[in-house]
Scaffold this motif. Structure first.
Motif, PDB file in Angstrom:
ATOM      1  N   SER A  59       2.331   8.596  15.301  1.00 25.30           N
ATOM      2  CA  SER A  59       2.084   8.655  13.855  1.00 25.30           C
ATOM      3  C   SER A  59       3.221   7.899  13.185  1.00 25.30           C
ATOM      4  O   SER A  59       4.385   8.246  13.342  1.00 25.30           O
ATOM      5  CB  SER A  59       2.050  10.104  13.384  1.00 25.30           C
ATOM      6  OG  SER A  59       3.263  10.745  13.660  1.00 25.30           O
ATOM      7  N   LYS A  60       2.868   6.866  12.456  1.00 29.99           N
ATOM      8  CA  LYS A  60       3.885   5.972  11.906  1.00 29.99           C
ATOM      9  C   LYS A  60       4.573   6.587  10.695  1.00 29.99           C
ATOM     10  O   LYS A  60       3.977   7.339   9.926  1.00 29.99           O
ATOM     11  CB  LYS A  60       3.243   4.632  11.525  1.00 29.99           C
ATOM     12  CG  LYS A  60       2.663   3.905  12.731  1.00 29.99           C
ATOM     13  CD  LYS A  60       2.068   2.581  12.341  1.00 29.99           C
ATOM     14  CE  LYS A  60       1.521   1.860  13.563  1.00 29.99           C
ATOM     15  NZ  LYS A  60       0.905   0.565  13.217  1.00 29.99           N
ATOM     16  N   LYS A  61       5.842   6.222  10.545  1.00 32.97           N
ATOM     17  CA  LYS A  61       6.653   6.737   9.445  1.00 32.97           C
ATOM     18  C   LYS A  61       6.674   5.728   8.305  1.00 32.97           C
ATOM     19  O   LYS A  61       6.844   4.538   8.525  1.00 32.97           O
ATOM     20  CB  LYS A  61       8.081   7.004   9.920  1.00 32.97           C
ATOM     21  CG  LYS A  61       8.968   7.658   8.869  1.00 32.97           C
ATOM     22  CD  LYS A  61      10.343   7.983   9.437  1.00 32.97           C
ATOM     23  CE  LYS A  61      11.219   8.667   8.387  1.00 32.97           C
ATOM     24  NZ  LYS A  61      12.553   8.994   8.911  1.00 32.97           N
ATOM     25  N   GLU A  62       6.468   6.230   7.078  1.00 31.83           N
ATOM     26  CA  GLU A  62       6.465   5.354   5.904  1.00 31.83           C
ATOM     27  C   GLU A  62       7.888   5.014   5.494  1.00 31.83           C
ATOM     28  O   GLU A  62       8.737   5.882   5.374  1.00 31.83           O
ATOM     29  CB  GLU A  62       5.744   6.014   4.729  1.00 31.83           C
ATOM     30  CG  GLU A  62       4.240   6.100   4.901  1.00 31.83           C
ATOM     31  CD  GLU A  62       3.552   6.606   3.640  1.00 31.83           C
ATOM     32  OE1 GLU A  62       4.270   6.897   2.669  1.00 31.83           O
ATOM     33  OE2 GLU A  62       2.326   6.732   3.650  1.00 31.83           O
ATOM     34  N   LEU A  63       8.130   3.711   5.301  1.00 35.21           N
ATOM     35  CA  LEU A  63       9.409   3.290   4.753  1.00 35.21           C
ATOM     36  C   LEU A  63       9.377   3.432   3.242  1.00 35.21           C
ATOM     37  O   LEU A  63       8.364   3.805   2.655  1.00 35.21           O
ATOM     38  CB  LEU A  63       9.677   1.828   5.145  1.00 35.21           C
ATOM     39  CG  LEU A  63       9.799   1.546   6.649  1.00 35.21           C
ATOM     40  CD1 LEU A  63      10.048   0.068   6.872  1.00 35.21           C
ATOM     41  CD2 LEU A  63      10.932   2.353   7.276  1.00 35.21           C
ATOM     42  N   GLU A  64      10.478   3.153   2.596  1.00 29.12           N
ATOM     43  CA  GLU A  64      10.529   3.245   1.137  1.00 29.12           C
ATOM     44  C   GLU A  64       9.510   2.286   0.518  1.00 29.12           C
ATOM     45  O   GLU A  64       9.481   1.105   0.855  1.00 29.12           O
ATOM     46  CB  GLU A  64      11.932   2.895   0.637  1.00 29.12           C
ATOM     47  CG  GLU A  64      12.981   3.916   1.062  1.00 29.12           C
ATOM     48  CD  GLU A  64      14.347   3.559   0.509  1.00 29.12           C
ATOM     49  OE1 GLU A  64      14.441   2.544  -0.206  1.00 29.12           O
ATOM     50  OE2 GLU A  64      15.307   4.285   0.782  1.00 29.12           O
ATOM     51  N   SER A  65       8.660   2.827  -0.366  1.00 31.02           N
ATOM     52  CA  SER A  65       7.625   1.994  -0.987  1.00 31.02           C
ATOM     53  C   SER A  65       8.258   1.083  -2.041  1.00 31.02           C
ATOM     54  O   SER A  65       9.117   1.504  -2.809  1.00 31.02           O
ATOM     55  CB  SER A  65       6.563   2.868  -1.647  1.00 31.02           C
ATOM     56  OG  SER A  65       7.142   3.691  -2.641  1.00 31.02           O
ATOM     57  N   LYS A  66       7.802  -0.149  -2.059  1.00 31.34           N
ATOM     58  CA  LYS A  66       8.291  -1.122  -3.027  1.00 31.34           C
ATOM     59  C   LYS A  66       7.280  -1.273  -4.150  1.00 31.34           C
ATOM     60  O   LYS A  66       6.087  -1.458  -3.890  1.00 31.34           O
ATOM     61  CB  LYS A  66       8.529  -2.472  -2.340  1.00 31.34           C
ATOM     62  CG  LYS A  66       9.604  -2.427  -1.277  1.00 31.34           C
ATOM     63  CD  LYS A  66       9.778  -3.788  -0.629  1.00 31.34           C
ATOM     64  CE  LYS A  66      10.857  -3.737   0.443  1.00 31.34           C
ATOM     65  NZ  LYS A  66      11.032  -5.054   1.093  1.00 31.34           N
ATOM     66  N   LYS A  67       7.747  -1.166  -5.390  1.00 35.63           N
ATOM     67  CA  LYS A  67       6.859  -1.268  -6.549  1.00 35.63           C
ATOM     68  C   LYS A  67       6.986  -2.650  -7.175  1.00 35.63           C
ATOM     69  O   LYS A  67       8.079  -3.206  -7.242  1.00 35.63           O
ATOM     70  CB  LYS A  67       7.206  -0.190  -7.578  1.00 35.63           C
ATOM     71  CG  LYS A  67       6.923   1.221  -7.085  1.00 35.63           C
ATOM     72  CD  LYS A  67       7.202   2.245  -8.168  1.00 35.63           C
ATOM     73  CE  LYS A  67       6.884   3.660  -7.670  1.00 35.63           C
ATOM     74  NZ  LYS A  67       7.138   4.683  -8.716  1.00 35.63           N
ATOM     75  N   PHE A  68       5.855  -3.167  -7.604  1.00 28.71           N
ATOM     76  CA  PHE A  68       5.844  -4.455  -8.296  1.00 28.71           C
ATOM     77  C   PHE A  68       4.747  -4.442  -9.353  1.00 28.71           C
ATOM     78  O   PHE A  68       3.780  -3.675  -9.257  1.00 28.71           O
ATOM     79  CB  PHE A  68       5.622  -5.603  -7.299  1.00 28.71           C
ATOM     80  CG  PHE A  68       4.352  -5.507  -6.526  1.00 28.71           C
ATOM     81  CD1 PHE A  68       3.201  -6.152  -6.957  1.00 28.71           C
ATOM     82  CD2 PHE A  68       4.300  -4.773  -5.352  1.00 28.71           C
ATOM     83  CE1 PHE A  68       2.030  -6.047  -6.242  1.00 28.71           C
ATOM     84  CE2 PHE A  68       3.126  -4.670  -4.628  1.00 28.71           C
ATOM     85  CZ  PHE A  68       1.984  -5.317  -5.076  1.00 28.71           C
ATOM     86  N   LYS A  69       4.925  -5.275 -10.362  1.00 28.19           N
ATOM     87  CA  LYS A  69       3.994  -5.319 -11.490  1.00 28.19           C
ATOM     88  C   LYS A  69       3.034  -6.492 -11.346  1.00 28.19           C
ATOM     89  O   LYS A  69       3.409  -7.556 -10.867  1.00 28.19           O
ATOM     90  CB  LYS A  69       4.768  -5.445 -12.810  1.00 28.19           C
ATOM     91  CG  LYS A  69       5.611  -4.226 -13.129  1.00 28.19           C
ATOM     92  CD  LYS A  69       6.333  -4.401 -14.458  1.00 28.19           C
ATOM     93  CE  LYS A  69       7.175  -3.168 -14.787  1.00 28.19           C
ATOM     94  NZ  LYS A  69       7.890  -3.325 -16.077  1.00 28.19           N
ATOM     95  N   THR A  70       1.796  -6.255 -11.768  1.00 30.11           N
ATOM     96  CA  THR A  70       0.789  -7.322 -11.804  1.00 30.11           C
ATOM     97  C   THR A  70       0.278  -7.473 -13.238  1.00 30.11           C
ATOM     98  O   THR A  70       0.209  -6.488 -13.990  1.00 30.11           O
ATOM     99  CB  THR A  70      -0.388  -7.009 -10.863  1.00 30.11           C
ATOM    100  OG1 THR A  70      -0.973  -5.754 -11.250  1.00 30.11           O
ATOM    101  CG2 THR A  70       0.077  -6.920  -9.422  1.00 30.11           C
ATOM    102  N   TYR A  71      -0.060  -8.701 -13.584  1.00 31.11           N
ATOM    103  CA  TYR A  71      -0.507  -8.998 -14.942  1.00 31.11           C
ATOM    104  C   TYR A  71      -1.727  -9.913 -14.902  1.00 31.11           C
ATOM    105  O   TYR A  71      -2.013 -10.558 -13.898  1.00 31.11           O
ATOM    106  CB  TYR A  71       0.587  -9.716 -15.747  1.00 31.11           C
ATOM    107  CG  TYR A  71       1.946  -9.058 -15.736  1.00 31.11           C
ATOM    108  CD1 TYR A  71       2.281  -8.082 -16.663  1.00 31.11           C
ATOM    109  CD2 TYR A  71       2.905  -9.418 -14.791  1.00 31.11           C
ATOM    110  CE1 TYR A  71       3.529  -7.485 -16.661  1.00 31.11           C
ATOM    111  CE2 TYR A  71       4.159  -8.815 -14.769  1.00 31.11           C
ATOM    112  CZ  TYR A  71       4.460  -7.855 -15.709  1.00 31.11           C
ATOM    113  OH  TYR A  71       5.689  -7.262 -15.697  1.00 31.11           O
ATOM    114  N   THR A  72      -2.407  -9.954 -16.051  1.00 35.66           N
ATOM    115  CA  THR A  72      -3.425 -10.981 -16.282  1.00 35.66           C
ATOM    116  C   THR A  72      -2.760 -12.109 -17.059  1.00 35.66           C
ATOM    117  O   THR A  72      -2.313 -11.921 -18.190  1.00 35.66           O
ATOM    118  CB  THR A  72      -4.600 -10.408 -17.090  1.00 35.66           C
ATOM    119  OG1 THR A  72      -5.161  -9.306 -16.362  1.00 35.66           O
ATOM    120  CG2 THR A  72      -5.672 -11.476 -17.309  1.00 35.66           C
TER     121      THR A  72
END
Length: 592
Positions: free
Chosen positions: A283-296
């Motif tokens: 069962s794989k371990k989640e690393l720190e999630s990276k957040k990013f913004k998307t736009y139109t």
């Protein structure tokens, strides 16, 4: 709407307005010396665009370009990227027995190359590296910086003098420390089997701490000598050359700890099989999630308008009256509005047709209609459902992935259906993940039942695989026993023939020895006479050598200095190793 680069607006719009003001207020030389009435009489009427209008268009175009550079955007969304990895510890046996030459150039260099290949193939894993002999040494903790890890492994000098012995228990203790906090602990050992006849303590420790042990046997069954760094072969106290072969008892360690055992191969098949098994079981371990913004992005609207105005400003269009310009603008607006209305009417017609086909069970026709209007999350969801009903599961999978919405109910239905799609594609691991993610949004009885069914199927699959492996291993053991018996029978026959040949040779050797002894007695008499003559010559040469040695001492020191410089240039970057203390010391008496 918002601008991502506000500084562009402040830094560029202000000087543009100032420049525009100066150009528009600046008068021509004729206007300074003549009145407007005189200039009108002297000038010829121009049917094309005048200078002021052209300047205004140029400045408007420039302002629109600056707005485009400020990057206007809309519909800001925050997306998160999560990465899941399985952690693996790789341990290399660096005891003296790994210098045996049954693998080219020796076992240790071969294992080192295997480790480099494993790093290249482990793109979805995090790796730690241990070196072990009588003690264990940490070369690298758990990391995904594979470039730095490869540099450490490449700079590892195989000639480092480690303690004798192979303490695998110490390796397990170090693995447990490095993977502390991980649900699944995987250890890959590159070794020739060590020195132990039994690994009961190691098996008990690994099962207590849930360590899955995989072994790649980097040795052969043929006994091979141990070649030291100086080129000599290792010998025992009695002067006989030491030979070592694969210790197959290491197989029990892997098979009794939920791992696997495999003989080395010249290709990467051994590594690939182990990584597939780890990926399926862990069962794989989640690393720190990276957040990013998307736009139109909206920059192309002001950019297109500015280019259009530039074309008008640099062209020689005739000046139009106010009424004609109003009519043209109204015509353009009418065309665009009618096109939009037609597009909307056409979309509604397609939706109605698609719904009719879907309700009638004509899923292929429904998918074609939904595909034409697949611009919204709901439309993509309906398209995916029609693919699923038509048993086009691969297309349904791709369509469900295109459904991105903040609507929790739609997201739940998407994940539930995507889990069903993975089941149809026999991808049970991903199906399990989709059902679990759907249940995180809200609890649902049907989804919970589907998850339980998938978990049972995965357990049955693992049990079947284990049974197959056990059968294969039993068959292999039987074949080996048969081969061993045949070998023993052949060896007995060969021994009888060898004894007969030895007796014949002994008689011949006695006769040869008698003739040799007679020749030796004559040679000894001649050699004594030669020695006496040689001693007289040596006494005279010793005096000359003492004088020459004083002259050569300076020359020898220069040669030694060059040798040391050459060795320093050949040396690689030193590698820092950290020794780990163990509760179970290896008290082996063998020097390898």
């Amino acid at each position: 709407m918002q601008f991502l680069y506000h500084n562009v607006l402040f830094l560029m719009l202000i000087p543009v307005f100032l420049l525009m003001f100066l150009i528009l207020t600046n008068k021509d030389t004729f206007q300074k010396y003549f009145s407007k009435e005189v200039i009108e009489k002297l000038s010829i009427k121009n049917t094309y665009m005048n200078k002021t209008t052209r300047n205004i268009l140029l400045f408007i175009s420039l302002i629109l370009m600056i707005i485009a550079l400020a990057r206007p955007v809309a519909n800001e969304k925050v997306q998160s990227f999560k990465q899941e990895v399985a952690s693996i510890v790789v341990a290399i046996d660096v005891s003296k027995s790994m210098l045996a030459t049954d693998l080219y150039p020796n076992r240790l260099v071969f294992a080192k190359q295997k480790l480099l290949n494993l790093i290249d193939l482990s793109k979805k894993n995090a790796i730690a590296v241990i070196l072990f002999a009588k003690s264990s040494f940490i070369l690298s903790p758990v990391t995904q910086d594979f470039n730095s890890l490869k540099i450490l492994v490449e700079n590892l000098n195989p000639g480092i003098n480690f303690d004798n012995g192979s303490n695998i228990f110490s390796t397990l203790e170090t693995t447990n420390k490095l993977l502390k906090g991980y649900e699944n602990k995987n250890l890959i050992i590159l070794t020739d089997g060590g020195n132990n006849d039994s690994y009961e303590k190691e098996i008990e420790y690994a099962n207590e701490n849930k360590i899955n042990i995989y072994t790649i046997a980097t040795a052969t069954n043929k006994a091979a000598p141990i070649k030291l760094e100086n080129g000599d072969f290792m010998t025992k106290k009695d002067g006989n050359i030491v030979t070592v072969s694969l210790n197959e008892n290491i197989k029990n360690l892997s098979l009794n700890t939920n791992g696997g055992y495999i003989q080395y191969s010249n290709s990467n098949e051994d590594i690939e099989q182990i990584l597939k098994d780890i990926d399926a079981k862990s069962s794989k371990k989640e690393l720190e999630s990276k957040k990013f913004k998307t736009y139109t992005e909206l920059f192309y609207y002001p950019l297109a308008a500015s280019i259009f105005l530039l074309l008008i400003a640099f062209s020689s269009l005739p000046s139009l009256k106010r009424k004609s310009t109003q009519l043209i603008l109204l015509g353009v607006l009418f065309i665009f509005s009618t096109n939009n209305l037609k597009a909307l009417e056409f979309d509604f017609e397609n939706i109605e047709k698609a719904d009719e086909y879907y309700n009638e069970g004509k899923y292929k026709e429904a998918s074609l209609e939904y595909k034409k209007i697949a611009k919204t999350p709901e439309a993509n969801y309906n398209l995916a459902n029609s693919y699923y009903k038509n048993k086009e599961y691969k297309k349904a999978q791709d369509a469900y992935k295109n459904v991105v919405s903040s609507n929790k109910d739609l997201e739940f239905r998407k994940l539930h259906n995507l889990g069903n799609t993975y089941v149809k594609l026999q991808d049970l691991q991903n199906a399990k993940k989709m059902y679990e993610n759907a249940l995180k949004i809200k609890e649902d009885k049907q989804t919970r039942e589907n998850l339980e069914i998938v978990e049972k199927l995965l357990k049955n699959k693992d049990n079947k695989q284990q049974n197959k492996d056990n059968k294969q291993q039993n068959n292999q053991d039987k074949d080996k026993d048969k081969k061993q018996k045949n070998k023993e029978n052949n060896q007995d026959k060969n021994k009888e023939q060898e004894n007969k040949q030895k007796q014949d040779k002994q008689q011949q050797d006695k006769e040869q020895e008698e003739s040799k002894n007679q020749q030796k007695n004559k040679e000894e008499e001649n050699s004594e006479n030669k020695k006496n003559n040689q001693q007289n010559k040596d006494n005279q040469n010793e005096k000359q050598e003492i004088k020459n040695q004083e002259i050569k001492e300076n020359e020898i020191s220069d040669l030694e200095e060059k040798k040391w410089l050459e060795q320093l240039q050949k040396d690689k970057t030193p590698v820092l190793l950290k020794r780990v203390k163990t509760k179970n010391e290896d008290n082996t008496s063998t020097p390898w």
